[in-house]
Enzyme design. Structure first.
Site, PDB file in Angstrom:
ATOM      1  CE1 TYR A   4      -3.948   1.891   0.029  1.00  0.00           C
ATOM      2  CE2 TYR A   4      -3.422   2.563   2.266  1.00  0.00           C
ATOM      3  CZ  TYR A   4      -4.203   2.672   1.128  1.00  0.00           C
ATOM      4  OH  TYR A   4      -5.219   3.571   1.101  1.00  0.00           O
TER       5      TYR A   4
ATOM      6  CE  LYS B  68     -22.646 -19.114 -17.748  1.00  0.00           C
ATOM      7  NZ  LYS B  68     -22.565 -20.073 -18.825  1.00  0.00           N
TER       8      LYS B  68
ATOM      9  CG  LEU C 256     -33.067 -19.738 -36.144  1.00  0.00           C
ATOM     10  CD1 LEU C 256     -33.689 -19.357 -37.477  1.00  0.00           C
ATOM     11  CD2 LEU C 256     -31.727 -20.434 -36.360  1.00  0.00           C
ATOM     12  N   GLY C 257     -32.269 -17.690 -31.669  1.00  0.00           N
ATOM     13  CA  GLY C 257     -31.939 -16.540 -30.825  1.00  0.00           C
ATOM     14  C   GLY C 257     -30.430 -16.431 -30.700  1.00  0.00           C
ATOM     15  CB  ALA C 258     -28.296 -15.342 -27.883  1.00  0.00           C
TER      16      ALA C 258
ATOM     17  CG  ASN D 280     -22.232 -21.680 -22.230  1.00  0.00           C
ATOM     18  OD1 ASN D 280     -22.249 -21.994 -21.048  1.00  0.00           O
ATOM     19  ND2 ASN D 280     -23.079 -20.816 -22.757  1.00  0.00           N
TER      20      ASN D 280
HETATM   21  N1  NAD Z   1     -26.264 -25.584 -23.141  1.00  0.00           N
HETATM   22  C1  NAD Z   1     -25.723 -24.389 -23.247  1.00  0.00           C
HETATM   23  O1  NAD Z   1     -24.516 -24.212 -23.088  1.00  0.00           O
HETATM   24  C2  NAD Z   1     -26.587 -23.214 -23.562  1.00  0.00           C
HETATM   25  C3  NAD Z   1     -25.978 -22.003 -23.902  1.00  0.00           C
HETATM   26  C4  NAD Z   1     -26.781 -20.908 -24.242  1.00  0.00           C
HETATM   27  C5  NAD Z   1     -28.149 -21.023 -24.200  1.00  0.00           C
HETATM   28  N2  NAD Z   1     -28.690 -22.213 -23.825  1.00  0.00           N
HETATM   29  C6  NAD Z   1     -30.144 -22.342 -23.708  1.00  0.00           C
HETATM   30  O2  NAD Z   1     -30.779 -22.005 -24.918  1.00  0.00           O
HETATM   31  C7  NAD Z   1     -32.026 -21.386 -24.636  1.00  0.00           C
HETATM   32  C8  NAD Z   1     -32.146 -20.111 -25.437  1.00  0.00           C
HETATM   33  O3  NAD Z   1     -31.150 -19.206 -25.034  1.00  0.00           O
HETATM   34  P1  NAD Z   1     -30.840 -17.920 -25.915  1.00  0.00           P
HETATM   35  O4  NAD Z   1     -29.850 -17.138 -25.135  1.00  0.00           O
HETATM   36  O5  NAD Z   1     -30.535 -18.310 -27.311  1.00  0.00           O
HETATM   37  O6  NAD Z   1     -32.265 -17.186 -25.842  1.00  0.00           O
HETATM   38  P2  NAD Z   1     -32.980 -16.261 -26.922  1.00  0.00           P
HETATM   39  O7  NAD Z   1     -34.155 -15.712 -26.238  1.00  0.00           O
HETATM   40  O8  NAD Z   1     -31.992 -15.344 -27.538  1.00  0.00           O
HETATM   41  O9  NAD Z   1     -33.451 -17.294 -28.074  1.00  0.00           O
HETATM   42  C9  NAD Z   1     -34.532 -18.171 -28.016  1.00  0.00           C
HETATM   43  C10 NAD Z   1     -35.108 -18.281 -29.433  1.00  0.00           C
HETATM   44  O10 NAD Z   1     -36.002 -19.379 -29.478  1.00  0.00           O
HETATM   45  C11 NAD Z   1     -37.132 -18.984 -30.223  1.00  0.00           C
HETATM   46  N3  NAD Z   1     -38.262 -19.850 -29.849  1.00  0.00           N
HETATM   47  C12 NAD Z   1     -38.928 -19.874 -28.681  1.00  0.00           C
HETATM   48  N4  NAD Z   1     -39.909 -20.804 -28.729  1.00  0.00           N
HETATM   49  C13 NAD Z   1     -39.842 -21.360 -29.947  1.00  0.00           C
HETATM   50  C14 NAD Z   1     -40.594 -22.366 -30.589  1.00  0.00           C
HETATM   51  N5  NAD Z   1     -41.589 -22.983 -29.974  1.00  0.00           N
HETATM   52  N6  NAD Z   1     -40.269 -22.703 -31.865  1.00  0.00           N
HETATM   53  C15 NAD Z   1     -39.267 -22.054 -32.508  1.00  0.00           C
HETATM   54  N7  NAD Z   1     -38.518 -21.090 -31.943  1.00  0.00           N
HETATM   55  C16 NAD Z   1     -38.807 -20.762 -30.687  1.00  0.00           C
HETATM   56  C17 NAD Z   1     -37.345 -17.517 -29.873  1.00  0.00           C
HETATM   57  O11 NAD Z   1     -38.141 -16.859 -30.821  1.00  0.00           O
HETATM   58  C18 NAD Z   1     -35.909 -17.019 -29.849  1.00  0.00           C
HETATM   59  O12 NAD Z   1     -35.474 -16.560 -31.111  1.00  0.00           O
HETATM   60  C19 NAD Z   1     -32.085 -21.183 -23.124  1.00  0.00           C
HETATM   61  O13 NAD Z   1     -32.897 -22.176 -22.546  1.00  0.00           O
HETATM   62  C20 NAD Z   1     -30.654 -21.379 -22.663  1.00  0.00           C
HETATM   63  O14 NAD Z   1     -30.580 -21.967 -21.383  1.00  0.00           O
HETATM   64  C21 NAD Z   1     -27.945 -23.293 -23.522  1.00  0.00           C
HETATM   65  O1  LMR Z   2     -25.485 -21.239 -17.959  1.00  0.00           O
HETATM   66  C1  LMR Z   2     -25.524 -22.340 -18.516  1.00  0.00           C
HETATM   67  O2  LMR Z   2     -25.635 -23.423 -17.918  1.00  0.00           O
HETATM   68  C2  LMR Z   2     -25.380 -22.426 -20.001  1.00  0.00           C
HETATM   69  C3  LMR Z   2     -25.867 -21.271 -20.750  1.00  0.00           C
HETATM   70  O3  LMR Z   2     -25.072 -20.135 -20.600  1.00  0.00           O
HETATM   71  C4  LMR Z   2     -27.332 -20.977 -20.609  1.00  0.00           C
HETATM   72  O4  LMR Z   2     -27.683 -19.796 -20.630  1.00  0.00           O
HETATM   73  O5  LMR Z   2     -28.103 -21.914 -20.474  1.00  0.00           O
HETATM   74 MG    MG Z   3     -26.129 -18.369 -20.578  1.00  0.00          MG
END
Ligand code: NAD
Ligand code: LMR
Ligand code: MG
Length: 435
Positions: A111, A166, A267-269, A372
């Site tokens: 310090y 995380k 087709l989200g994130a 992830n």
């Molecule tokens: N296993 C992993 O490492 C991991 C990592 C990231 C996200 N995820 C999971 O994926 C899921 C989505 O996360 P995100 O961040 O992409 O969310 P997000 O909200 O960006 O995307 C979800 C997408 O799904 C679509 N959707 C919802 N219901 C639907 C249906 N019945 N038919 C077709 N499309 C549909 C929505 O319109 C949206 O575009 C969450 O449950 C999250 O836990 C898992």
């Molecule tokens: O947090 C997790 O277990 C994975 C992923 O980042 C999610 O959002 O589902």
């Molecule tokens: Mg996450």
């Protein structure tokens, strides 16, 4: 559908005679409960006490498990604890000093007045901050709370347990300090401005559980405007691990991944990034569906193709990946024999691996294993080691290949608790960064 969400620990005493624990296990199984970790607390001559972790689908089922075990002769349940909640008491992380202060000399070294010379050294030579501060080993975990797992927009404070999780993984798998930053805005201008104003204290930025579509603009702008690595985990961390499991599945089934027909539901994130990663890898036929037209348009903008329905996608594709957040969306009757199903939504998948395999899938996994967590710690370790300002596609593909090469034959993905997997990812990313 076996969605095992309720986890409790039963503290159970049985007579120390062979066969008694088996009776307990059978009683739990008869109620449909699953058994997790078992720890022997006391191994006496007359009796044995064990902590038995039990997974149940509902509280009714948990009641039935308890009733079944209590009905066994000479078996006692001493207590039932909620270890998930217990693990969160006081939070899961803390900031701790790496230096002991035991003398006035220590105080003067770490310090004032000693610290001043280090400050001036860094002022004269800013890159020295990388060696004489924690900045180069610290990553901000930034969320606005709009897409916490598949729980939706529950806000950043409710999402804090995920961010702390995380941070724990960063520390244990990669020796990185992860600092949660909770934002009370989702407006891209405000998020970008805020992160820009605080970024100097960090070696990298992990964007987490920021919903679509605003996550795309936020990440793109931050990547452009900051000179430190920025990665949206739900997009690229997930895409890396998904590509790795696709490569493992194709290796086991003797299919060329580039020739596989792959369908992405949601087709989200996560979903859009998975499609982009598969296409960047060279997969020729990638199809996507989403309930939102804008999401379909976004995929087309990147060169992907869309299909008209879930049924059509299930009928068309050899490998199906789902990231919708909608538990149970894929019905067993939609699964075709030999299909590979990765239902990645957390906390509950679109179809459980058990149901998908029972319906004829060749391989099936959920978001607990294809997670992830296998990617982001090593990706950031590699990027920080390389001292690069960006995480590029070649670095992500290198991470995916490293994970796939580290997977045992017949498995889709390595065990995330194997520390070597994070080391091989870090090494592959660092190498790719330098090429
Ligand atoms: N296993 C992993 O490492 C991991 C990592 C990231 C996200 N995820 C999971 O994926 C899921 C989505 O996360 P995100 O961040 O992409 O969310 P997000 O909200 O960006 O995307 C979800 C997408 O799904 C679509 N959707 C919802 N219901 C639907 C249906 N019945 N038919 C077709 N499309 C549909 C929505 O319109 C949206 O575009 C969450 O449950 C999250 O836990 C898992
Ligand atoms: O947090 C997790 O277990 C994975 C992923 O980042 C999610 O959002 O589902
Ligand atoms: Mg996450």
């Amino acid at each position: 559908m076996a969605l095992q969400d309720i986890i409790r620990t039963l503290i159970v005493e049985t007579p120390s005679k062979p066969g008694n624990f088996a009776k307990v296990a059978t009683a739990i199984g008869a109620a449909g409960g699953g058994i997790g970790d078992i720890t022997t607390i006391k191994n006496g001559t007359l009796s044995t006490i064990r902590d038995i972790s039990v997974n149940c689908e509902s509280f009714e089922q948990l009641e039935q498990v308890i009733e079944n075990v209590r009905a066994l002769e000479n078996v006692k349940i001493h207590a039932i604890t909620d270890d998930v909640l217990k693990a969160h008491e006081g939070g899961k992380i803390q900031m701790k000093s790496r230096i002991d202060v035991r003398s006035l000399g220590d105080l003067q070294r770490i310090y004032t007045p000693g610290v001043a010379s280090v400050c001036l050294d860094i002022q004269a030579n800013p890159q020295k901050a990388r060696y004489f501060t924690s900045i180069g080993n610290t990553v901000a975990i930034v969320t606005d709370g709009t897409a916490i797992l598949g729980l939706g927009n529950i806000g950043p404070v409710a999402g804090m347990p995920v961010m702390e999780g995380k941070s724990v993984l960063f520390d244990q798998f990669a020796g990185i300090s992860g600092v949660p930053i909770l934002l009370d805005t989702s407006d891209p201008d405000a998020v970008v401005e805020t992160v820009k104003h605080i970024h100097q204290g960090f070696g990298g930025i992990l964007l987490e559980d920021i919903g679509s579509p605003h996550c795309f603009e936020i990440e793109e702008r931050l990547k452009k405007e900051l000179n430190i690595p920025v990665m949206h985990d739900d997009q690229h961390g997930t895409a890396v691990v998904t590509l790795a499991s696709v490569l493992s599945a194709c290796r086991s089934t003797g299919v060329d991944p580039k020739k596989a027909v792959i369908g992405q539901i949601g087709l989200g994130a996560a979903g859009l990034a998975i499609c982009r990663m598969l296409m960047a890898y060279g997969v020729e036929e990638v199809y996507g569906i989403d309930r939102q037209v804008e999401a379909l348009e976004r995929l087309k903008g990147y060169g992907g193709q869309t299909l008209e329905s879930l049924e059509k996608l299930m009928a068309t594709c050899d490998i199906v990946v789902a990231t919708t957040g909608v538990a149970g969306l894929i019905k067993p009757e939609m699964v075709r024999p030999g299909q590979i199903i990765l239902a990645l939504s957390n906390p509950n998948p679109e179809i459980t691996p058990e149901d998908a395999l029972a319906a004829g899938a060749a391989f099936a996994a959920d978001g607990r294993s294809v997670n992830n967590a296998l990617g982001f710690p090593g990706i950031f370790r590699g990027a920080l080691n390389a001292g690069v300002s960006d995480i590029s596609y070649p670095m992500l593909v290198a991470a995916a290949r490293a994970i796939a090469n580290h997977t045992k034959p017949g498995d889709l993905i390595p065990n995330p608790l194997d520390p070597t997997v994070h080391q091989v990812v870090a090494r592959a990313v660092e190498q790719a960064a330098q090429e």
